[in-house]
Design an enzyme around this catalytic site. Structure first.
Site, PDB file in Angstrom:
ATOM      1  N   ASN A 315      84.142 -59.510  43.543  1.00  0.00           N
ATOM      2  CA  ASN A 315      83.164 -58.544  43.016  1.00  0.00           C
ATOM      3  C   ASN A 315      83.383 -58.276  41.537  1.00  0.00           C
ATOM      4  OD1 ASN A 315      82.072 -58.380  45.544  1.00  0.00           O
ATOM      5  ND2 ASN A 315      82.810 -56.332  45.998  1.00  0.00           N
ATOM      6  N   LYS A 368      82.851 -46.308  52.361  1.00  0.00           N
ATOM      7  CA  LYS A 368      81.674 -45.482  52.659  1.00  0.00           C
ATOM      8  C   LYS A 368      81.003 -45.799  53.994  1.00  0.00           C
ATOM      9  CE  LYS A 368      78.659 -48.624  50.095  1.00  0.00           C
ATOM     10  NZ  LYS A 368      77.691 -48.784  49.005  1.00  0.00           N
ATOM     11  N   LYS A 410      76.857 -37.232  53.273  1.00  0.00           N
ATOM     12  CA  LYS A 410      77.648 -37.152  54.517  1.00  0.00           C
ATOM     13  C   LYS A 410      78.822 -36.196  54.370  1.00  0.00           C
ATOM     14  CE  LYS A 410      76.211 -41.736  55.995  1.00  0.00           C
ATOM     15  NZ  LYS A 410      75.172 -41.829  54.952  1.00  0.00           N
ATOM     16  N   LEU A 450      68.901 -47.814  48.575  1.00  0.00           N
ATOM     17  CA  LEU A 450      68.270 -49.029  49.090  1.00  0.00           C
ATOM     18  C   LEU A 450      68.946 -50.261  48.503  1.00  0.00           C
ATOM     19  CD1 LEU A 450      64.617 -47.831  48.624  1.00  0.00           C
ATOM     20  CD2 LEU A 450      65.828 -48.053  50.793  1.00  0.00           C
ATOM     21  N   THR A 473      69.559 -47.315  65.682  1.00  0.00           N
ATOM     22  CA  THR A 473      70.547 -46.616  66.512  1.00  0.00           C
ATOM     23  C   THR A 473      69.916 -45.583  67.444  1.00  0.00           C
ATOM     24  OG1 THR A 473      70.940 -45.060  64.690  1.00  0.00           O
ATOM     25  CG2 THR A 473      72.422 -46.954  64.878  1.00  0.00           C
TER      26      THR A 473
END
Length: 651
Positions: A315, A368, A410, A450, A473
């Site tokens: 990366n 994450k 979250k 996105l 889900t």
């Protein structure tokens, strides 16, 4: 036979074209005199034949000079037609001049008649070949309707006419002034005519060519198109076409941004420049989705140098290579430093920050993915909590001016370890902001982006291409969505607003029901959802159940009283914080529990801390569960328990 000539080598086709013109020109000369005399004319004067020969030779020479035989007939353009008219006009003048100079018995009006006939024979023969080739290609090409009869739509039609894949049959435009007009031989219809056009032409695909229309307008159009049995695709952004990064005929699937209908807001450059321009900026997790986009946007504001800190070698390599290309193309004077390392090594971070004189840090390094952190509790806490703490302490020791944490929705009333660890990281920075004032700490909290790794949108696209099923889900699960560029841009602006210990929340717009998003993507691909109501559909939606730690919905605020800022899409949260002494004591207990890999204790500490952490599942750490199945806990775990009990008794 005709196809045989079309497949001849190029030089043979040119010879054939010359021979055809060599027959057409004398025929036109002879017919011009026949028409003028209104009878069959038999040339009985050698001067007339001599004039014919001069005209023929010079005409062919002029055609060659005008490049008429270099033009590919199937791609005949306006320039080639102008060359035909020019050549025939010169030929008519030569015919007139030669007959006059030779005093040949040729009627005076014959050259004018010849001009029309030669134009018909020479130009018409080429147009016939072109029409035949295009007609043969049209039969094999897929019929499409173009939505948008503006400049983009007309350019797209031109490109598709020349291509091998698509054949435009009509335009559709909601501008009433354009409806009924004909561009490029195609009629412009109203969007209300689409069902009739689909049935009439058997069209299966519609191409959006609406230029730089805002996402809100695109969303309204897509909402209208969704129920229709047609696949909707779009063309590249015109800016990319003009810059050469894309071609207008490069058709692609609808972007999810168009479905969301969220228009970007112009950035406040003053906010962006204060802590970036001519500064030494460091981004941790620089190879991730958010980290790499932060780097791209930071480059646009010309920092003195940009330090890329990343654990993943690949990366880091990919991001560094891309940024170096941007620096070269845009001629930026920015020094880029790719540095490998882990945020869990405080000394390494301190040395790097001091060595390069870092002034601003954007901390994007984090684990994450909710299910993965549930399966790897200790590593998630180590990276997200202690990695943030170590990076912040290193920033203080290196005299960094600004430290911005990339947080998540979250972290609000978390039901999973990932969210709890990010909320704990926020408390760490708030405690450090209270402990000292030299380094300014702030946090920016937002929802799903996105196109990030693990994002549902690319997953749905891949599943649709494979024929399904689309995995969701839960039927009622909803999420906030934002594009990566907008999220990164708002992070940079929010990071420059804080005074110390501030938590900023980005306006994510309306929540999106994932099941509805899946259905829209299926419909806009020209397919139908397969369910009990439509058993003959193409793509099934399968509900797999909530994953460990996952919630049906996410929140951005713990309290209900956010404070506005100078930016319409950035709010400041009013939330509780802890004194540094309290935070430090919690970190000590977490560190000891992580050290002996006591996942149960780690989660218990997080539950006892004022994070709002309420787990909705059993402990799912894979190694811990395996250990519980057949192995005894290490003795040092029990020692930690006794130490904790002793501390509690002493208190």
């Amino acid at each position: 036979m005709f196809d045989y000539f079309l497949n001849l080598p190029r030089y043979q086709k040119r010879i054939f074209s010359v021979l055809v013109d060599a027959m057409c020109v004398p025929l036109a000369l002879w017919l011009s005199i026949c028409i003028r005399l209104e009878k069959l004319y038999i040339p009985d004067n050698y001067l007339v034949l001599f004039s014919f020969a001069i005209t023929l030779i010079i005409t062919i020479t002029v055609f060659i000079r005008l490049g008429l035989y270099r033009a590919v007939i199937r791609y005949l353009s306006n320039h080639a037609l102008i060359a035909v008219v020019s050549g025939v006009s010169v030929s008519a003048l030569i015919f007139s001049a030669s007959s006059f100079l030779l005093k040949a018995p040729v009627p005076r009006s014959a050259p004018f008649i010849y001009w029309g006939l030669a134009l018909l024979f020479v130009g018409g023969s080429r147009m016939l070949v072109r029409s035949y080739v295009h007609r043969a290609k049209r039969i094999l090409k897929e019929k499409v309707v173009i939505y948008g009869a503006g400049i983009s739509g007309i350019q797209l039609a031109n490109a598709l006419f020349q291509g091998e894949e698509f054949q435009p049959v009509a335009y559709v435009d909601d501008n009433k002034a354009r409806q009924g007009n004909i561009f490029q031989g195609l009629r412009v219809y109203s969007p209300a005519d689409l069902p009739r056009l689909i049935e009439k032409y058997g069209v299966n695909k519609l191409l959006l060519a609406i230029g730089s229309a805002p996402h809100s307008q695109r969303s309204l159009i897509l909402r209208y198109l969704e129920p229709l049995p047609i696949q909707v695709q779009t063309i590249p952004n015109m800016a990319d076409v003009i810059s050469g990064r894309a071609k207008i005929e490069e058709i692609k699937d609808i972007e999810i941004e168009d479905l969301l209908g969220r228009d970007p807001i112009n950035p406040n450059n003053k906010l962006l420049d204060n802590y970036i321009r001519n500064k030494v900026v460091m981004v941790t997790g620089a190879g991730g989705s958010i980290g790499s986009e932060l780097c791209r946007q930071i480059l646009n504001h010309q920092p003195k140098s940009l330090v890329l800190f990343e654990l993943s070698e690949f990366n880091l390599y990919a991001t560094h290579k891309e940024l170096m290309t941007l620096v070269k193309e845009c001629r930026l004077n920015v020094d880029i430093k790719p540095v490998m390392g882990s945020v869990q090594r405080e000394h390494r971070l301190e040395v790097i920050m001091k060595s390069f004189g870092v002034q601003t840090v954007y901390h994007a390094a984090a684990y994450k993915h909710v299910p993965l952190v549930e399966h790897n509790v200790v590593e998630g806490v180590r990276n997200n909590v202690f990695g943030t703490w170590y990076a912040a302490e290193a920033a203080i020791k290196a005299n960094v001016e600004t430290f911005v944490l990339i947080s998540t929705d979250k972290a609000v009333r978390p039901t999973n370890v990932m969210g709890a660890s990010k909320r704990m990281a926020e408390l760490v920075l708030q405690g450090l902001a209270e402990r000292q004032t030299d380094t300014r700490f702030c946090m920016v909290r937002f929802g799903n982006v996105l196109g990030s790794s693990g994002s549902v949108v690319p997953l749905f696209r891949e599943q649709i291409k494979k024929g399904g099923p689309l995995t969701v889900t839960h039927p009622d699960i909803i999420r906030y969505f934002m594009t990566i560029p907008e999220a990164a841009q708002l992070v940079l602006q929010a990071g420059n607003m804080g005074q110390g210990g501030d938590v900023f929340v980005l306006d994510m717009g309306e929540q999106v029901k994932i099941a509805d998003l899946a259905r829209k993507m299926v419909h806009l691909m020209g397919l139908e959802v397969k369910d009990d109501k439509n058993p003959e559909g193409n793509i099934e939606i399968a509900y797999t159940g909530l994953r460990p730690g996952e919630k049906l919905y996410e929140e951005l605020l713990i309290g209900d009283d956010p404070q506005g800022t100078d930016h319409p899409r950035i709010m400041k949260a009013r939330e509780i914080s802890l004194k540094w002494a309290e935070v430090e004591e919690i970190l000590g207990r977490l560190d000891r529990a992580c050290h002996v890999f006591d996942c149960d204790k780690v989660r218990a500490i997080l539950e006892a801390t004022p994070l709002g952490f309420t787990p909705n599942n059993e402990l799912e750490d894979l190694v811990w569960k395996q250990d519980q199945c057949g192995m005894a806990l290490p003795d040092n775990v029990l020692k930690i328990e006794r130490v904790e009990l002793g501390k509690t008794a002493a208190d």
